[in-house]
Design a protein around this motif. Structure first.
Motif, mmCIF file in Angstrom:
data_model
loop_
_atom_site.group_PDB
_atom_site.id
_atom_site.type_symbol
_atom_site.label_atom_id
_atom_site.label_comp_id
_atom_site.label_asym_id
_atom_site.label_seq_id
_atom_site.Cartn_x
_atom_site.Cartn_y
_atom_site.Cartn_z
ATOM 1 N N LYS A 12 0.834 -1.215 0.000
ATOM 2 C CA LYS A 12 0.000 0.000 0.000
ATOM 3 C C LYS A 12 0.861 1.253 0.000
ATOM 4 C CE LYS A 12 -3.739 -2.337 2.372
ATOM 5 N NZ LYS A 12 -4.320 -2.652 3.675
ATOM 6 N N HIS A 13 1.951 1.241 0.758
ATOM 7 C CA HIS A 13 2.828 2.417 0.844
ATOM 8 C C HIS A 13 3.665 2.625 -0.418
ATOM 9 C CE1 HIS A 13 2.001 3.497 4.973
ATOM 10 N NE2 HIS A 13 2.232 2.256 5.367
ATOM 11 N N PHE A 14 4.009 1.546 -1.101
ATOM 12 C CA PHE A 14 4.917 1.627 -2.247
ATOM 13 C C PHE A 14 4.216 1.283 -3.558
ATOM 14 C CE2 PHE A 14 7.718 0.880 1.409
ATOM 15 C CZ PHE A 14 8.650 1.892 1.223
ATOM 16 N N LYS A 15 2.948 1.587 -3.658
ATOM 17 C CA LYS A 15 2.180 1.199 -4.848
ATOM 18 C C LYS A 15 2.660 1.890 -6.125
ATOM 19 C CE LYS A 15 -1.502 4.272 -3.408
ATOM 20 N NZ LYS A 15 -2.748 4.264 -2.697
ATOM 21 N N HIS A 16 3.382 2.994 -6.012
ATOM 22 C CA HIS A 16 3.859 3.711 -7.201
ATOM 23 C C HIS A 16 5.318 3.384 -7.542
ATOM 24 C CE1 HIS A 16 0.123 5.849 -7.318
ATOM 25 N NE2 HIS A 16 0.288 6.275 -6.078
ATOM 26 N N VAL A 17 5.866 2.379 -6.868
ATOM 27 C CA VAL A 17 7.243 1.945 -7.123
ATOM 28 C C VAL A 17 7.182 0.560 -7.760
ATOM 29 C CG1 VAL A 17 9.489 1.449 -6.082
ATOM 30 C CG2 VAL A 17 8.044 3.248 -5.104
ATOM 31 N N ASN A 18 8.020 0.321 -8.749
ATOM 32 C CA ASN A 18 8.042 -0.965 -9.442
ATOM 33 C C ASN A 18 8.802 -1.986 -8.583
ATOM 34 O OD1 ASN A 18 7.916 -3.013 -11.277
ATOM 35 N ND2 ASN A 18 9.278 -2.061 -12.775
ATOM 36 N N ILE A 19 8.052 -2.707 -7.766
ATOM 37 C CA ILE A 19 8.632 -3.695 -6.862
ATOM 38 C C ILE A 19 8.051 -5.064 -7.164
ATOM 39 C CG2 ILE A 19 8.889 -4.444 -4.463
ATOM 40 C CD1 ILE A 19 8.732 -1.516 -3.615
ATOM 41 N N GLU A 20 8.944 -6.025 -7.308
ATOM 42 C CA GLU A 20 8.544 -7.429 -7.393
ATOM 43 C C GLU A 20 8.584 -7.970 -5.961
ATOM 44 O OE1 GLU A 20 10.203 -10.248 -10.522
ATOM 45 O OE2 GLU A 20 11.166 -10.981 -8.675
ATOM 46 N N TRP A 21 7.406 -8.189 -5.386
ATOM 47 C CA TRP A 21 7.269 -8.615 -3.996
ATOM 48 C C TRP A 21 7.307 -10.134 -3.890
ATOM 49 C CZ3 TRP A 21 7.405 -4.849 -0.407
ATOM 50 C CH2 TRP A 21 7.030 -3.557 -0.778
ATOM 51 N N HIS A 22 8.037 -10.614 -2.884
ATOM 52 C CA HIS A 22 8.127 -12.048 -2.603
ATOM 53 C C HIS A 22 7.862 -12.276 -1.118
ATOM 54 C CE1 HIS A 22 10.199 -13.388 -6.368
ATOM 55 N NE2 HIS A 22 10.483 -12.096 -6.405
ATOM 56 N N GLY A 23 7.238 -13.401 -0.826
ATOM 57 C CA GLY A 23 7.049 -13.822 0.554
ATOM 58 C C GLY A 23 7.384 -15.292 0.671
ATOM 59 N N LEU A 24 8.195 -15.636 1.662
ATOM 60 C CA LEU A 24 8.556 -17.032 1.897
ATOM 61 C C LEU A 24 8.186 -17.386 3.329
ATOM 62 C CD1 LEU A 24 11.327 -19.209 0.789
ATOM 63 C CD2 LEU A 24 11.298 -18.800 3.251
#
Length: 176
Positions: A58-70
């Motif tokens: 939500k905070h970084f919605k305007h940044v191109n981030i590939e999010w991962h969760g392990l």
């Protein structure tokens, strides 16, 4: 040594109101502001039900981030998948990360390091998968400084169990 079976508590994990007071990750923000790139790869190591990811997306919605969760718990990951979109979730162990070398710009580990079976291996794996200019951010509690905590006063055996699971700050710094 006692272990927490998160598959048994996944259904009620998010009901703890204290787990949801997660603000903007200022360290991630500073990293993004400092290291301008077209795209970032971020890993939430031991992501649980995805609370950190949900808030940061939500905070970084305007940044191109590939999010991962392990996470090791499939049940916790199922909760995360139901809550958060656009994250690549993986069921796995911190001691054997299923990612390429030098893949991540930023890795966050929130209050879970004490659960890793082989902490040295987990740190070696973090070192392997993080980029040379990347950031590894670990939040943990320093139980060695908390012997007077009310929980430990009521349940002294818990303190002695925790001494086995939690590394002292100095050892964490040395290993890093």
């Amino acid at each position: 040594m006692k272990k927490t079976d998160y598959s048994n508590i996944s259904a009620r994990y998010d009901k703890n109101k204290f787990r949801h007071d997660i603000k903007l990750d200022c360290d991630l923000k500073d990293y993004i502001n400092c290291c301008k790139k077209g795209k970032y790869a971020v890993l939430d190591l031991a992501c649980g039900t995805g609370i950190y990811l949900d808030n940061q997306i939500k905070h970084f919605k305007h940044v191109n981030i590939e999010w991962h969760g392990l996470d090791l718990s499939k049940e916790m990951l199922d909760k995360a998948k139901a809550k958060v979109d656009n994250v690549l979730f993986t069921n796995g162990k911190a001691e054997k990360l299923p990612y390429d070398c030098s893949y991540f710009d930023f890795i966050s580990n929130n209050y879970a390091f004490h659960h890793f079976e082989n902490k040295s291996e987990a740190l070696d794996e973090v070192g392997r998968v993080i980029k040379k200019d990347g950031i590894f951010k670990m939040h943990n509690i320093a139980i060695h400084d908390m012997s007077k905590w009310w929980i430990y006063q009521l349940f002294p055996s818990v303190y002695y169990e925790d001494l086995k699971r939690f590394w002292q700050k100095e050892l964490i710094f040395k290993e890093l």
